[in-house]
Every structure is written in structure tokens, then in C-alpha cells.
Enzyme design. Structure first.
Site, mmCIF file in Angstrom:
data_model
loop_
_atom_site.group_PDB
_atom_site.id
_atom_site.type_symbol
_atom_site.label_atom_id
_atom_site.label_comp_id
_atom_site.label_asym_id
_atom_site.label_seq_id
_atom_site.Cartn_x
_atom_site.Cartn_y
_atom_site.Cartn_z
ATOM 1 N N GLU A 40 0.875 -1.162 0.000
ATOM 2 C CA GLU A 40 0.000 0.000 0.000
ATOM 3 C C GLU A 40 0.916 1.218 0.000
ATOM 4 O OE1 GLU A 40 -2.732 0.201 3.303
ATOM 5 O OE2 GLU A 40 -3.424 2.177 2.653
ATOM 6 N N ARG A 269 5.327 -12.795 9.685
ATOM 7 C CA ARG A 269 5.977 -11.539 9.348
ATOM 8 C C ARG A 269 7.304 -11.450 10.087
ATOM 9 N NH1 ARG A 269 2.366 -7.830 9.245
ATOM 10 N NH2 ARG A 269 3.585 -5.976 9.631
ATOM 11 N N LYS A 279 4.316 0.796 9.642
ATOM 12 C CA LYS A 279 4.488 2.031 8.883
ATOM 13 C C LYS A 279 3.938 3.233 9.636
ATOM 14 C CE LYS A 279 3.031 0.159 4.942
ATOM 15 N NZ LYS A 279 2.623 -0.010 3.548
HETATM 16 P P1 ATP Z 1 2.342 -2.071 8.139
HETATM 17 O O1 ATP Z 1 1.700 -3.045 9.061
HETATM 18 O O2 ATP Z 1 3.709 -1.656 8.523
HETATM 19 O O3 ATP Z 1 1.474 -0.910 7.766
HETATM 20 P P2 ATP Z 1 1.483 -3.451 5.874
HETATM 21 O O4 ATP Z 1 1.421 -4.917 6.008
HETATM 22 O O5 ATP Z 1 0.206 -2.736 5.983
HETATM 23 O O6 ATP Z 1 2.593 -2.888 6.826
HETATM 24 P P3 ATP Z 1 1.699 -3.331 3.052
HETATM 25 O O7 ATP Z 1 2.176 -2.220 2.216
HETATM 26 O O8 ATP Z 1 0.274 -3.683 2.995
HETATM 27 O O9 ATP Z 1 2.154 -2.998 4.531
HETATM 28 O O10 ATP Z 1 2.600 -4.611 2.827
HETATM 29 C C1 ATP Z 1 2.885 -5.141 1.573
HETATM 30 C C2 ATP Z 1 3.229 -6.588 1.738
HETATM 31 O O11 ATP Z 1 4.355 -6.737 2.591
HETATM 32 C C3 ATP Z 1 2.095 -7.383 2.333
HETATM 33 O O12 ATP Z 1 1.928 -8.571 1.582
HETATM 34 C C4 ATP Z 1 2.553 -7.672 3.724
HETATM 35 O O13 ATP Z 1 2.061 -8.906 4.169
HETATM 36 C C5 ATP Z 1 4.074 -7.674 3.595
HETATM 37 N N1 ATP Z 1 4.697 -7.286 4.848
HETATM 38 C C6 ATP Z 1 4.485 -6.151 5.547
HETATM 39 N N2 ATP Z 1 5.183 -6.148 6.695
HETATM 40 C C7 ATP Z 1 5.877 -7.311 6.720
HETATM 41 C C8 ATP Z 1 6.784 -7.913 7.642
HETATM 42 N N3 ATP Z 1 7.121 -7.303 8.785
HETATM 43 N N4 ATP Z 1 7.297 -9.121 7.339
HETATM 44 C C9 ATP Z 1 6.970 -9.736 6.193
HETATM 45 N N5 ATP Z 1 6.116 -9.235 5.282
HETATM 46 C C10 ATP Z 1 5.566 -8.039 5.536
HETATM 47 MG MG MG Z 2 -1.354 -3.681 4.607
#
Ligand code: ATP
Ligand code: MG
Length: 576
Positions: A40, A269, A279
Site C-alpha cells: 500500500e 511476518r 508504517k
Molecule cells: P504495516 O503493518 O507496517 O502498515 P502493511 O502490512 O500494511 O505494513 P503493506 O504495504 O500492505 O504494509 O505490505 C505489503 C506486503 O508486505 C504485504 O503482503 C505484507 O504482508 C508484507 N509485509 C508487511 N510487513 C511485513 C513484515 N514485517 N514481514 C513480512 N512481510 C511483511
Molecule cells: Mg497492509
């Protein structure tokens, strides 16, 4: 550095790779493996994302010509998304060494199709427009132990829902007045299946579609259908989406006309010690000025790690080391540091730099003489060659390498004691010069001709300490920044507790600007992007933002002490 294209490095198998192997053996998807990385665009990528990137793009590389990975921006929430993030995400994925080819997509490209699918679901009696208040919706959702209550609007006619949904699209409905919900099961033990929201009105401009829409799909609705529209075969996400999987499957089953039949699987994760990874929290560190931006070298962001001196190869290596599991755990940041040390040890040029200079006068060395000492550029790589370092009567050593009243077993310079200058001869401390306040400002030594060029004469007691130095007349001043962990606690969020605030646990010593450091003359020519090992001090990287020609600024990537290598050695020791 091995920064550019990536080849499919050998990866140990794991439950996801086993699953894909089974699919291929069963002839699913005509042998195709199509994955996606779906960020995102509401922040910069961090090392957790790197895990997902290495998995998804790595799978595409491992499965050869009938495989690929898409980069898809999940841009369904216009209020938090920005073009700056879209650009930085592409830069970071490329820098990590991955390529999406022509397969760059945006969920917003599918808004029209997604809208059509929603009308289709309404037509099939599988979605309805709900006009309950937000409070009523919340109250009627039930709890984990009690079923929800059906909305009074749940059984309204298809025609009525369709007409209202079209009004929502046309901008005739205010925010929060109506939503579109899937009609699934208000008594489901899975809360995500209790008539989840599919669309809400948001009168916000979108960074790509502008004012074309005032109706936006929810992530849980847009994501599976975007996967299907792109022909994704394996939709891999983190564990928190496990409870969303039934909804994913419900949508794939109930929407007609989808070109693909993807399925979702989840992996743990990445969480790292001494940092935060959400984020939202990283954004706060930036917005409140706790760090100097998303690419501050203390941040766990890809851009921060890049500026700190991490290499793409080291991050990919780290992701291979940690592997994939189905349970969440905490990874020691020492593992990441170990990975970058391995890469830099093999590839970084060696240099001598004195952080806190202390003048040493070698009394028996002729005043006007200069000699050049051969120094190895990289002991791990003969091809890196050697260089000539000037040496003369006055040199600088690090203040930390001299003690007037040392503890026993101190092998560096002390009154009457001897040390060897790296690549050079041995010097013995004859006298200490102090200023009015009693501070040692100069050390006077003599050198031993018999020990020149690293020679160890027979029968002479071996000098234990070897210290780094620079020629005072030839040295160049350089700016150096030492970084430490951003937080004082392993798990800042946990340590802060429910009522606490993680920013109070920021390490006040996380950045030290070193004033007055002196480097061997070759470093004046250090160019942006260069990696060095300052002998005995750590690995350093020429800062790409603050360096100027002839005036490099060095960021310490990591120190030399490898606590993770010790852990590994211990484990192997007890096993074998
Ligand atoms: P945040 O929780 O920090 O806002 P998010 O999961 O909302 O992160 P996205 O931009 O939606 O962030 O993530 C893109 C991809 O990266 C998703 O498929 C998510 O599962 C993966 N991802 C995000 N954080 C991690 C992590 N700590 N370890 C592994 N994969 C991750
Ligand atoms: Mg997300």
C-alpha cells in the site's frame, strides 16, 4: 558489490515452496507460478517488506520462464496514499535487485471492474446496501462469543440495493450514511464473514484517479479480485490475514468472469529487535522529527539501510537466513548485522582512520623523511591489490589506543610499552606530554628499525598490540557518523506497554557525529557509494546525500564484533 541483477540463489525449501512444488506436480495453472508483491503506497518499505519481496520475486526467479512476480500498488485508501511513496517503493524493489518487467499494476486500475463485480454480487443477492449507523453496525456485529444480528436492510430487494449503490457512486450519498456489505453469515464464528464491508463512500481525491470516484473498495474486497484479474496463482501474505482467507475464497468463488483462480497462503511476518516496523510508527518517527527522514540510517526502512551501507546482496542473504515459518517470532538484529558483515568483509576496501586523534612523535625518525608503506586493500580478495600509505615522524593514533594508567593485560600503547603500527614497525612510548589541565596531548615514542615492514626479528619478544594510525602531515579530515540501535529496548512497543509511548525509548546515543577524525590520504577520493572497512573500527559507507567531492561523510554501517557469528559457533560447538 554484487548489487545488480539477482540470480536464483539456492534456497532451502519451506512450506510455501513445498506447496508450489505440489501444485506443479499436479499440473495446476498449466505449470505457471505467478506471485505479486502488493504494497500500500502509504509509507516507505522496510526490512519486513524485504522478506515478502525476496519471497515473491524469488519464487518467480526460481521457477524459470513460466513464472513472474507483479508489483501491484494496493491503492484503495485515497486518504493516506501519495505518489512519493509509489516512487520510493519502485526504487527500493529495483535496488534490492528485482524486476517486475511489464507487470506494474495498481488496484485503482481495476476500480471500474471491481465496481462491476459488486453490482454482480448485488444482482445475485450476495451483497446489499446497509443504512445502519456506524454504532448500530458495530453493536450488531456481535462478539467472538455471541453471534451478530442481521441488519434490518439485509433483505431489501436487489433493485433497491442496486439503485442505492449507483447513488453512492454518483456522489449523491454522504460519507458514513451507506455502505455495501457482502451477505454471508452474521453468525459465523469468523468475524470477517459477518457481512463484511465491501465499499464505503469517501469524498477524497485519489493520487491516480483524481475525483473520478467517491466510492472506494475495501482492501479485503479489492485484494483477492485484483489477484484474480492479474492471473496470480499464489497470493502470499502475512499471518494476520489468515482469518481473512475464507472471505478471499468466498469472493473468488462467487464472482463470475474472473480470469484466474488464485489462492492465499500465509507466512510469519518479520519482527526485529531494537526497532519498530509498522508504517504508522515509522511515519510518526519521521513526522515528529525523532529521525531525519524515512532514509535516516537508523531507520529499518530499505532506504535507511541503503544509506547506512547495507547492500542488496546482504539483505537478500538475510532473508534466506531467516527462512519462512508459520509462527510469529522475534529475529535478533544481530542476524541482519551478521549478513552485512559477511558481504562487506568480502568486498569492502580497507582503510586506516583515526576517530579521536592523539599526536605521536617518533623521536628517532628523521624530521624530513617520508616513506611509503604497502597496505593490503582487502585480505579476502587478492585482486583488490595494495596501496602505498605515507608515514613520517608525526602520526596520529586513536586516543582510545593509549592509556597512561592501564589495567593489567592492556596491549595497546602505555608509558614504557610497545605496540606495532599496522603494516609498519614497532614503537615504544618514552614520554607523555600534557596540557595545563593534565590532559595527554602528545606521546613521544621511538621506533625499532629491526621491526620495519612488519618484520618480527627472531628472539625478540612479540608485541601483542597492533594499532591503526595515519601520517599527521598527510592525513585528511573526514566527517564520520557512528550509529547505534534506535531504541534502548529489544521490543520498544512491548517495553512501553499499553499506556506508555515507544518514542520515549529512543536511544539518545543512536547517532554520534565524530568531529576531527583523520583518515589516510586515499580517503579524500572516496566516492559516494563506496564501502570501506576502517580497520579495527567497523564498516563505513560514503553517505550519498551529505558527501561532496573531496569531502566524504562516512556512515558506520556496522561494527566489527559479530555477536551472531558467536551464537552460531556455539550452537555448532554443542551440536558437533
Ligand atoms: P504495516 O503493518 O507496517 O502498515 P502493511 O502490512 O500494511 O505494513 P503493506 O504495504 O500492505 O504494509 O505490505 C505489503 C506486503 O508486505 C504485504 O503482503 C505484507 O504482508 C508484507 N509485509 C508487511 N510487513 C511485513 C513484515 N514485517 N514481514 C513480512 N512481510 C511483511
Ligand atoms: Mg497492509
Amino acid at each position: 558489490m554484487s548489487d545488480s541483477a539477482v540470480s536464483p540463489a539456492p534456497v532451502a525449501s519451506d512450506f510455501i515452496r513445498d506447496l508450489i512444488a505440489d501444485d506443479l506436480a499436479a499440473g495446476r495453472n498449466e505449470g505457471w507460478v505467478i506471485t505479486r508483491f502488493p504494497p500500500e503506497p502509504n509509507g516507505y518499505l522496510h526490512i519486513g517488506h524485504a522478506k515478502s519481496i525476496c519471497l515473491n520475486f524469488g519464487l518467480a526467479l526460481e521457477h524459470g520462464p513460466k513464472a513472474r512476480c507483479h508489483l501491484r500498488f494496493d491503492d484503495t485508501n485515497p486518504t493516506k496514499e501519495e505518489t512519493e511513496y509509489v516512487d520510493s517503493i519502485q526504487e527500493d524493489v529495483r535496488w534490492l535487485g528485482f524486476d517486475w518487467g511489464d507487470h506494474l499494476y495498481y488496484a485503482s486500475d481495476y476500480f471500474e471492474k471491481l465496481y462491476g463485480f459488486a453490482e454482480q454480487l448485488i444482482g445475485k443477492g450476495l451483497a446489499y446496501v446497509d443504512e445502519q449507523s456506524a454504532e448500530a453496525i458495530r453493536a450488531n456485529r456481535g462478539t467472538l462469543t455471541t453471534p451478530g444480528v442481521n441488519s434490518p436492510f439485509r433483505d431489501r430487494s436487489v433493485e433497491e440495493s442496486l439503485a442505492l449503490f449507483r447513488k453512492m457512486r454518483a456522489g449523491e450519498v454522504a460519507e458514513g450514511v451507506m455502505i455495501l456489505r457482502a451477505k454471508i453469515d452474521m453468525a459465523s464464528p469468523n468475524m470477517n464473514m459477518r457481512d463484511p464491508v465491501l465499499y464505503r463512500v469517501l469524498k477524497a481525491a485519489h493520487h491516480r484517479t483524481g475525483d473520478a470516484w467517491c466510492l472506494y473498495p475495501m482492501y479485503d474486497y479489492a485484494h483477492p479480485l485484483s489477484d484474480a484479474l492479474e492471473g496470480i496463482t499464489h497470493s502470499l501474505c502475512t499471518l494476520e490475514f489468515e482469518h481473512h482467507r475464507p472471505l478471499y475464497e468466498w469472493l473468488i468463488q462467487n464472482v463470475e468472469g474472473l480470469p484466474g483462480q488464485p489462492y492465499q497462503r500465509e507466512f510469519a511476518r518479520l519482527s526485529l529487535t531494537y526497532t519498530v516496523m509498522s508504517k504508522r510508527k515509522l511515519l510518526r518517527l519521521v513526522k515528529e522529527g525523532h529521525v531525519q527522514g524515512w532514509d535516516d540510517p537508523r531507520m529499518p526502512t530499505i532506504s535507511g539501510l541503503r544509506r547506512r551501507g547495507y547492500t542488496p546482496a546482504s539483505i537478500r542473504h538475510f532473508c534466506r537466513m531467516i527462512g519462512l515459518t508459520k509462527f510469529n517470532s522475534l529475529t535478533d538484529v544481530a542476524v541482519l548485522e551478521h549478513a552485512v558483515r559477511e558481504d562487506l568483509n568480502a568486498n569492502a576496501l580497507r582503510a586506516l582512520v583515526v576517530l579521536k586523534p592523539l599526536k605521536v612523535v617518533i623521536e628517532n625518525y628523521p624530521e624530513d623523511q617520508v616513506e611509503f608503506i604497502e597496505a593490503v586493500n582487502n585480505p579476502e580478495n587478492e585482486a583488490a591489490g595494495t596501496r602505498q600509505m605515507p608515514l613520517c615522524r608525526e602520526i596520529y593514533i586513536d586516543q582510545d589506543d593509549f592509556m597512561e594508567v592501564p589495567p593489567s593485560g592492556y596491549h595497546r600503547l602505555k608509558p614504557g610499552g610497545e605496540v606495532r603500527l599496522r603494516y609498519g614497525f614497532c614503537i615504544r612510548c618514552q614520554e607523555v606530554v600534557k596540557d595545563a589541565s593534565g590532559q595527554v596531548v602528545e606521546v613521544r615514542c621511538t621506533y625499532d628499525e629491526a621491526t620495519r615492514h612488519g618484520v618480527q626479528p627472531e628472539g625478540r619478544p612479540k608485541v601483542k598490540g597492533i594499532i591503526h594510525w595515519v601520517s599527521a602531515r598527510h592525513a585528511v579530515p573526514v566527517a564520520v557518523r557512528l550509529y547505534d540501535r534506535l531504541f534502548t529496548e529489544e521490543q520498544p512497543e512491548v517495553a512501553a506497554g499499553e499506556d506508555g509511548d515507544f518514542v520515549t525509548l529512543i536511544n539518545p546515543g543512536s547517532l554520534t557525529n565524530v568531529e576531527g577524525a583523520m583518515a589516510e590520504p586515499a580517503l579524500a577520493e572516496a566516492v559516494v557509494g563506496g564501502h570501506y572497512q576502517f580497520e579495527r573500527l567497523g564498516y563505513f559507507y560514503v553517505d550519498p546525500k551529505d558527501s561532496h567531492p573531496g569531502k566524504p561523510v562516512f556512515n558506520r554501517t556496522v561494527g566489527l564484533k559479530d555477536s551472531w557469528a558467536k551464537v552460531v559457533a556455539k550452537q555448532q560447538g554443542t551440536k558437533g
